[in-house]
Design an enzyme around this catalytic site. Structure first.
Site, short mmCIF file in Angstrom:
data_model
loop_
_atom_site.label_atom_id
_atom_site.label_comp_id
_atom_site.label_asym_id
_atom_site.label_seq_id
_atom_site.Cartn_x
_atom_site.Cartn_y
_atom_site.Cartn_z
CE LYS A 111 -4.46 -1.52 1.43
NZ LYS A 111 -5.53 -1.52 2.39
CE LYS A 192 -6.54 -7.99 -0.85
NZ LYS A 192 -6.65 -7.88 0.57
CE LYS A 195 -15.60 -0.15 -3.52
NZ LYS A 195 -16.69 -0.50 -4.40
P1 TYM Z 1 -11.05 -5.87 4.54
O1 TYM Z 1 -11.99 -4.77 4.85
O2 TYM Z 1 -10.04 -5.66 3.45
O3 TYM Z 1 -11.85 -7.18 4.17
C1 TYM Z 1 -12.89 -7.67 4.99
C2 TYM Z 1 -12.88 -9.18 4.98
O4 TYM Z 1 -13.03 -9.67 3.65
C3 TYM Z 1 -11.95 -10.56 3.36
N1 TYM Z 1 -11.55 -10.39 1.95
C4 TYM Z 1 -11.37 -11.41 1.11
N2 TYM Z 1 -11.50 -12.74 1.28
C5 TYM Z 1 -11.25 -13.52 0.21
N3 TYM Z 1 -10.87 -13.02 -1.00
C6 TYM Z 1 -10.73 -11.69 -1.20
N4 TYM Z 1 -10.40 -11.21 -2.39
C7 TYM Z 1 -10.98 -10.81 -0.11
N5 TYM Z 1 -10.95 -9.47 0.04
C8 TYM Z 1 -11.29 -9.24 1.31
C9 TYM Z 1 -10.81 -10.15 4.28
O5 TYM Z 1 -9.92 -11.22 4.51
C10 TYM Z 1 -11.56 -9.76 5.53
O6 TYM Z 1 -11.83 -10.89 6.33
N6 TYM Z 1 -7.52 -5.73 8.06
C11 TYM Z 1 -8.91 -6.12 7.80
C12 TYM Z 1 -9.91 -5.46 8.72
C13 TYM Z 1 -9.70 -5.63 10.19
C14 TYM Z 1 -9.88 -6.82 10.94
C15 TYM Z 1 -9.61 -6.47 12.29
C16 TYM Z 1 -10.22 -8.12 10.60
C17 TYM Z 1 -9.34 -4.65 11.06
N7 TYM Z 1 -9.29 -5.15 12.32
C18 TYM Z 1 -9.69 -7.41 13.31
C19 TYM Z 1 -10.31 -9.07 11.64
C20 TYM Z 1 -10.05 -8.70 12.96
C21 TYM Z 1 -9.26 -5.70 6.39
O7 TYM Z 1 -8.73 -4.78 5.85
O8 TYM Z 1 -10.31 -6.36 5.86
#
Ligand code: TYM
Length: 329
Positions: A111, A192, A195
């Site tokens: 990023k 992957k 968004k």
């Molecule tokens: P985020 O907002 O990017 O994504 C939310 C959830 O969706 C899953 N995900 C995917 N799974 C499979 N294939 C994909 N292409 C894909 N894109 C997104 C992510 O694995 C996630 O489960 N860092 C985290 C947010 C976060 C979090 C936490 C998660 C902040 N604090 C504490 C768990 C526990 C994130 O950016 O997810």
């Protein structure tokens, strides 16, 4: 047992979020004490959205949870910024996190891009805030997509470092619950689905119309190999990704699915894939639109969840401060 997970309010959910996370939350809310957090503090580490857009995205994300079948009477749904314990614990844990661990995080490298000097401190310490999210609730399980593995590893490392320093097992070492493979871009099966991909054709969003879903799958990259022999899939990233999506949405294991579709033409496969995607998305999309017309209700859900979360975390922060040795009364 406690489960915690988070999702960024970066807009509407896409198929990767649904398959990687949302789909498994429906069963989880019945089994565990569940905290589902909309992590707005994480969003400002990279995307500086206009204030109204950020607010709007948080409402969209609450609506997405409810439309996917999350029940706010079973699971605690709230936005991260309303519970001050998250930022407070993030500071505390940052003091037990060696910089070397943060330097290894691949998300920061991706990023921050080429000019790392211009990246924000918030983006750099993103994993510490994520560790704080989880450890603040002493969550045992963390349902996430496969892309979050490294974040869970550093969370365990930070928890262990704290426990070791104070010679007590205060923090539970959380485990990731990952139940599907990563959903990849429809344009490039090695990246992957995300968004932040500039091409909207790379992903299926839950507010896409049926027409747009048909178009995106029609244009999705394929290859010239005929059929769907399971042994060929590992060398065919885009086709493999579409088979995985079909498998996840239909709950048919990939080997079983490949037996059925082994002789299908690409056209027939894509037609069935479109049908299953539309039958998954269209009821959720309809419900989301309904819910978004009643912001007062969505706000009530957030407030209800935020109050519950704040009550629990207040106690935990007090205990952690006590372990460290701060004066409190
Ligand atoms: P985020 O907002 O990017 O994504 C939310 C959830 O969706 C899953 N995900 C995917 N799974 C499979 N294939 C994909 N292409 C894909 N894109 C997104 C992510 O694995 C996630 O489960 N860092 C985290 C947010 C976060 C979090 C936490 C998660 C902040 N604090 C504490 C768990 C526990 C994130 O950016 O997810």
């Amino acid at each position: 047992m406690i489960v915690f997970t988070g999702i960024q309010p970066s807009g509407v959910i896409h198929l990767g979020n649904y398959i990687g996370l949302m789909k498994q939350l429906i069963g989880i809310q019945d089994q565990y004490k569940s905290f589902f957090c909309i992590v707005d503090l994480h969003t400002i580490t990279a995307n500086k959205l206009a204030p109204n857009e950020l607010r709007g995205n948080v409402f969209k994300m609450v609506a997405a949870h409810l439309a996917c079948g999350i029940n706010p009477e079973k699971a605690v749904i709230f936005n991260q910024s309303i519970v001050s314990g998250h930022t407070e614990l993030s500071w505390l844990l940052g003091c037990y996190t060696p910089i070397g661990w943060l330097n290894r995080m691949t998300q920061f490298k991706d990023k921050a891009g080429r000019d790392k000097q211009k990246a924000s401190l918030g983006l750099y310490s993103y994993p510490v805030l994520m560790a704080a999210d989880i450890l603040l609730y002493n969550a045992q399980y963390v349902p996430v997509g496969d892309d979050q593995k490294q974040h869970l590893e550093i969370t365990r490392d930070i928890a262990s470092a704290f426990n070791k320093h104070y010679r007590q097992d205060y923090f539970v070492l959380p485990e990731a619950l990952i139940n599907s493979s990563r959903v990849m871009s429809l344009r490039d099966g090695t990246k992957k689905m995300s968004k932040s991909d500039p091409s909207d054709y790379s992903r299926i969003n839950f507010d896409d119309s049926d027409k747009s879903i048909i178009n995106k799958i029609k244009k999705a990259k394929t290859d010239s190999i005929l059929g769907f022999d399971i042994d060929t899939l590992s060398a065919r990233p885009e086709v493999c990704n579409m088979v995985n999506i079909y498998s996840a949405l239909s709950d048919i294991k990939v080997d079983m699915l490949c037996n059925t579709i082994s002789k299908y033409s690409m056209e027939r496969f894509k037609k069935e894939l479109v049908d299953i995607i539309i039958s998954t998305i269209s009821p959720v999309r309809k419900k989301m639109t309904e819910l978004l017309s009643d912001k007062d209700y969505l706000l009530k859900v957030l407030k209800h969840g935020g109050d519950k979360a704040a009550g629990i975390t207040h106690q935990n922060i007090k205990k952690i401060k006590d372990i460290i040795g701060f004066v409190q009364w």
